[in-house]
Write an enzyme that holds these catalytic residues in place. Structure first.
Site, PDB file in Angstrom:
ATOM      1  N   SER A   1      -8.783  -1.593  -3.240  1.00  0.00           N
ATOM      2  CA  SER A   1      -9.456  -0.298  -3.130  1.00  0.00           C
ATOM      3  C   SER A   1     -10.501  -0.108  -4.223  1.00  0.00           C
ATOM      4  O   SER A   1     -11.622   0.352  -3.959  1.00  0.00           O
ATOM      5  CB  SER A   1      -8.432   0.838  -3.193  1.00  0.00           C
TER       6      SER A   1
ATOM      7  N   ASP B   1      -4.153  -0.877  -7.160  1.00  0.00           N
ATOM      8  CA  ASP B   1      -4.736  -1.379  -5.914  1.00  0.00           C
ATOM      9  C   ASP B   1      -6.143  -1.925  -6.154  1.00  0.00           C
ATOM     10  O   ASP B   1      -7.130  -1.200  -6.070  1.00  0.00           O
ATOM     11  CB  ASP B   1      -4.754  -0.251  -4.877  1.00  0.00           C
TER      12      ASP B   1
ATOM     13  N   GLN C   1      -1.078   2.932  -6.014  1.00  0.00           N
ATOM     14  CA  GLN C   1      -2.501   3.260  -5.968  1.00  0.00           C
ATOM     15  C   GLN C   1      -3.236   2.897  -7.254  1.00  0.00           C
ATOM     16  O   GLN C   1      -4.382   2.434  -7.219  1.00  0.00           O
ATOM     17  CB  GLN C   1      -2.682   4.748  -5.663  1.00  0.00           C
TER      18      GLN C   1
ATOM     19  N   ARG D   1       0.850  -1.198   0.000  1.00  0.00           N
ATOM     20  CA  ARG D   1       0.000   0.000   0.000  1.00  0.00           C
ATOM     21  C   ARG D   1       0.878   1.237   0.000  1.00  0.00           C
ATOM     22  O   ARG D   1       1.170   1.826   1.036  1.00  0.00           O
ATOM     23  CB  ARG D   1      -0.895   0.016   1.236  1.00  0.00           C
TER      24      ARG D   1
ATOM     25  N   TYR E   1      -3.897  -0.378   6.960  1.00  0.00           N
ATOM     26  CA  TYR E   1      -4.866  -1.368   7.391  1.00  0.00           C
ATOM     27  C   TYR E   1      -5.099  -1.262   8.891  1.00  0.00           C
ATOM     28  O   TYR E   1      -4.321  -0.654   9.625  1.00  0.00           O
ATOM     29  CB  TYR E   1      -4.367  -2.786   7.082  1.00  0.00           C
TER      30      TYR E   1
END
Length: 378
Positions: free
Chosen positions: A130, A127, A124, A119, A225
């Site tokens: 997400s 991901d 991003q 992460r 997390y």
């Protein structure tokens, strides 16, 4: 290089690549072969794939012809022998399915589990957790609205006034934040609990109230997390949650800890204190659930309260879910290919290294290896 895309098993409706993603890969000098009907549940038919430059073939042809095989869910055991010396990319939850990783290793496959990507800011755009959680958070609220026997917004009419629904969201990650936004758009009053004080501003900016329990363990080392908490904190948390659960009409739970069973935040006793007709949507069902009564892929009705265990809500919007997932995969594939479109595994790259679970017949992910060492016979 040839990349193959497999048809997912029922009830999965997503596909690893849509035709728009195939068009990008073909420009990179990469050949793409799609299993017949792989995109039909995501409203992408074989003709569209062919127009984008893909080859359409039967499953065995796809496996045999491809160097990289894309499949969201783990491939069927009947496919594994044909995948020897292949590179496989998907969402395999290796911290739970570590025995499957051993099977992959015995087949000398190279396995990348995209849900394990570090992460970081650079990751991003790759991901998948997400991108899919965003959809799940949105659909969780719509699912609750369909089950809830009352209005979400406040109504004032000549026949009387209807109070707004009270929604409690446990966990303000990507799914939780999208659930807040969706619940507020529908007119609900929203309260949010999270062990990470840093998310307070995000929660409040969306128009929800942040419920905080002091003394939470620092999540800074967990890459965003949640982390396990002390017993003392858990007791204070339980009392605070019970207070807000009793007042809630709708509850969306999203709390998960990587590699661990989901924390039980809502007890049977708390559920029994809720009003008849209340609804709980548990997005952590696949790892045990955040309530004592959650059953994965089932709806349990207990004393008038519906508890929906559903970790696959992203699949209920297969077109957009596949669009976002496929873009994540295309971005990650850039790290695995060179300028000529050939396979190039650069393990000096932290994203490549962090996502790789099995390579050259060995489990190379430290956390998965440790789990096998701890539970050698399970």
């Amino acid at each position: 290089m040839t990349i193959g895309v497999l048809n997912e098993p029922n009830p999965e409706t997503r596909v690893s690549l849509l035709p728009e993603h195939v068009a990008i890969l073909t420009k990179w000098n990469i050949e793409v072969i799609i299993e017949e009907g792989a995109g039909s549940s995501a409203f992408a038919n074989d003709d569209k794939y062919a127009e984008a430059g893909a080859i359409i073939g039967k499953r065995q042809t796809v496996v045999n012809a491809s160097q990289i095989i894309l499949c969201i869910n783990p491939p069927a055991s009947s496919d594994l022998q044909s995948m020897e010396n292949k590179t496989i990319l998907g969402v395999f939850q290796p911290l739970f399915n570590y025995r499957l990783m051993q099977t992959f290793a015995s087949q000398n496959t190279t396995v990348f589990s995209i849900d394990m990507i570090p992460r970081t800011t650079r990751a991003q755009s790759m991901d998948v957790l997400s991108s899919q959680a965003n959809i799940a958070g949105y659909k969780a609220v719509l699912t609750a609205a369909n089950l809830y026997p009352k209005y979400f917004p406040m109504f004032m009419t000549a026949a009387g006034s209807i109070p707004p629904a009270k929604m409690l969201i446990l966990g303000a990650g990507v799914a939780g934040l999208q659930a807040i936004a969706t619940g507020r758009r529908l007119g609900a009053i929203v309260e949010v609990f999270d062990t990470r004080p840093a998310v307070r501003e995000e929660v409040m900016s969306l128009g929800a109230k942040f419920v905080e329990v002091e003394g939470a363990a620092d999540p800074g080392s967990a890459g965003g997390y949640a982390v396990e908490q002390t017993e003392e904190f858990m007791q204070r948390q339980k009392a605070k949650i019970a207070e807000h659960v009793a007042k809630a009409d709708i509850i969306i739970t999203t709390a998960q800890i990587p590699g661990k069973k989901a924390p039980v935040l809502i007890t049977t006793e708390m559920i029994e204190a809720m009003k008849n007709g209340s609804v709980i949507i548990d997005l952590a069902a696949v790892t045990g659930g955040n309530t004592e009564l959650t059953r994965n892929d089932q709806t349990v009705i207990h004393q008038g309260v519906s508890i929906v265990g559903d970790s696959k809500l992203a699949s209920t919007l297969p077109s957009d879910a596949s669009k976002l997932y496929g873009k994540n995969i295309v971005n990650f594939l850039q790290l695995l290919t060179d300028a000529e479109g050939n396979l190039n595994l650069n393990f000096e790259d932290d994203l490549v290294k962090g996502t790789c679970i099995v390579h050259e017949g060995k489990i190379v992910n430290k956390r998965v290896s440790e789990l096998i060492g701890i539970f050698p016979n399970k």
